[in-house]
Design a protein around this motif. Sequence first.
Motif, PDB file in Angstrom:
ATOM      1  N   THR A   1      40.769   5.154 -92.378  1.00 18.32           N
ATOM      2  CA  THR A   1      39.904   4.101 -91.853  1.00 18.32           C
ATOM      3  C   THR A   1      39.041   4.669 -90.736  1.00 18.32           C
ATOM      4  O   THR A   1      39.555   5.288 -89.809  1.00 18.32           O
ATOM      5  N   PRO A   2      37.727   4.486 -90.794  1.00 13.92           N
ATOM      6  CA  PRO A   2      36.857   5.045 -89.760  1.00 13.92           C
ATOM      7  C   PRO A   2      37.113   4.386 -88.402  1.00 13.92           C
ATOM      8  O   PRO A   2      37.459   3.211 -88.327  1.00 13.92           O
ATOM      9  N   ALA A   3      36.935   5.179 -87.359  1.00 13.97           N
ATOM     10  CA  ALA A   3      37.118   4.680 -86.000  1.00 13.97           C
ATOM     11  C   ALA A   3      35.756   4.398 -85.377  1.00 13.97           C
ATOM     12  O   ALA A   3      34.757   4.998 -85.739  1.00 13.97           O
ATOM     13  N   VAL A   4      35.760   3.449 -84.452  1.00 13.04           N
ATOM     14  CA  VAL A   4      34.548   3.055 -83.733  1.00 13.04           C
ATOM     15  C   VAL A   4      34.847   3.177 -82.245  1.00 13.04           C
ATOM     16  O   VAL A   4      35.907   2.763 -81.791  1.00 13.04           O
ATOM     17  N   THR A   5      33.920   3.735 -81.483  1.00 12.11           N
ATOM     18  CA  THR A   5      34.076   3.819 -80.031  1.00 12.11           C
ATOM     19  C   THR A   5      33.303   2.672 -79.401  1.00 12.11           C
ATOM     20  O   THR A   5      32.119   2.495 -79.667  1.00 12.11           O
ATOM     21  N   LEU A   6      34.019   1.889 -78.582  1.00 15.09           N
ATOM     22  CA  LEU A   6      33.406   0.720 -77.945  1.00 15.09           C
ATOM     23  C   LEU A   6      33.635   0.749 -76.438  1.00 15.09           C
ATOM     24  O   LEU A   6      34.650   1.264 -75.971  1.00 15.09           O
ATOM     25  N   PRO A   7      32.717   0.166 -75.673  1.00 19.81           N
ATOM     26  CA  PRO A   7      32.949   0.034 -74.235  1.00 19.81           C
ATOM     27  C   PRO A   7      33.961  -1.078 -73.980  1.00 19.81           C
ATOM     28  O   PRO A   7      33.926  -2.131 -74.637  1.00 19.81           O
ATOM     29  N   VAL A   8      34.886  -0.827 -73.051  1.00 17.22           N
ATOM     30  CA  VAL A   8      35.909  -1.816 -72.684  1.00 17.22           C
ATOM     31  C   VAL A   8      36.045  -1.830 -71.166  1.00 17.22           C
ATOM     32  O   VAL A   8      35.722  -0.849 -70.501  1.00 17.22           O
ATOM     33  N   PRO A   9      36.551  -2.927 -70.608  1.00 17.53           N
ATOM     34  CA  PRO A   9      36.778  -2.957 -69.157  1.00 17.53           C
ATOM     35  C   PRO A   9      37.863  -1.966 -68.739  1.00 17.53           C
ATOM     36  O   PRO A   9      38.904  -1.871 -69.380  1.00 17.53           O
ATOM     37  N   ARG A  10      37.609  -1.219 -67.679  1.00 19.16           N
ATOM     38  CA  ARG A  10      38.585  -0.292 -67.094  1.00 19.16           C
ATOM     39  C   ARG A  10      39.599  -1.074 -66.273  1.00 19.16           C
ATOM     40  O   ARG A  10      40.776  -0.726 -66.226  1.00 19.16           O
ATOM     41  N   THR A  11      39.128  -2.118 -65.615  1.00 17.23           N
ATOM     42  CA  THR A  11      39.965  -3.046 -64.862  1.00 17.23           C
ATOM     43  C   THR A  11      39.550  -4.450 -65.294  1.00 17.23           C
ATOM     44  O   THR A  11      38.504  -4.627 -65.908  1.00 17.23           O
ATOM     45  N   THR A  12      40.350  -5.426 -64.949  1.00 13.98           N
ATOM     46  CA  THR A  12      40.016  -6.798 -65.309  1.00 13.98           C
ATOM     47  C   THR A  12      38.698  -7.186 -64.642  1.00 13.98           C
ATOM     48  O   THR A  12      38.512  -6.964 -63.448  1.00 13.98           O
TER      49      THR A  12
END
Length: 170
Positions: free
Chosen positions: A41-52
Amino acid sequence: MSAALQKWAPTMTEQRHRLLSVLGATVILLCLWAQQALAATPAVTLPVPRTTIAQGQVITLSALEKRRFRANRIDRFSVVPNINDILGKEAVRQLPVGEPIPKSALRRREAVKRGEPAQLVFQDRGLEIVAHVEPLEDGIVGEIIRVRNVDTGLIIVGRVEENGTISIGP
């Protein structure tokens, strides 16, 4: 059944053991196939919060990091795939650490709000003219909006700057 035939016919217990071993082998093969399918299954890189990120907080680069997800996990959401589409926007609700950011959880942050007093700035070759204006629409940084000069009533078009002023001229 004749005695010779009974000798070669499998008992119920033997049939059950054969069936269970065939089922076990099938389950093992299915597990191996599923494991290979997940690995493929291909992977996708996404931006996510480092902290809440709290509701109402403006999102900065330091609050984000990149994380890889399986593409089939995130296809069902409407998430923001590009970090540039997040920066400078305001969180509509709390954003948890390490989770993809839904598009619906962000809103653009207006540098200028309709009806709130602002300054119109004209600069050219050392000359600076400042006038008081009333924005006729909300505006984000870099956007062209219409404003009304408070003193003359003229409607002017200008570019919203980061400091909340509207600039015109060269």
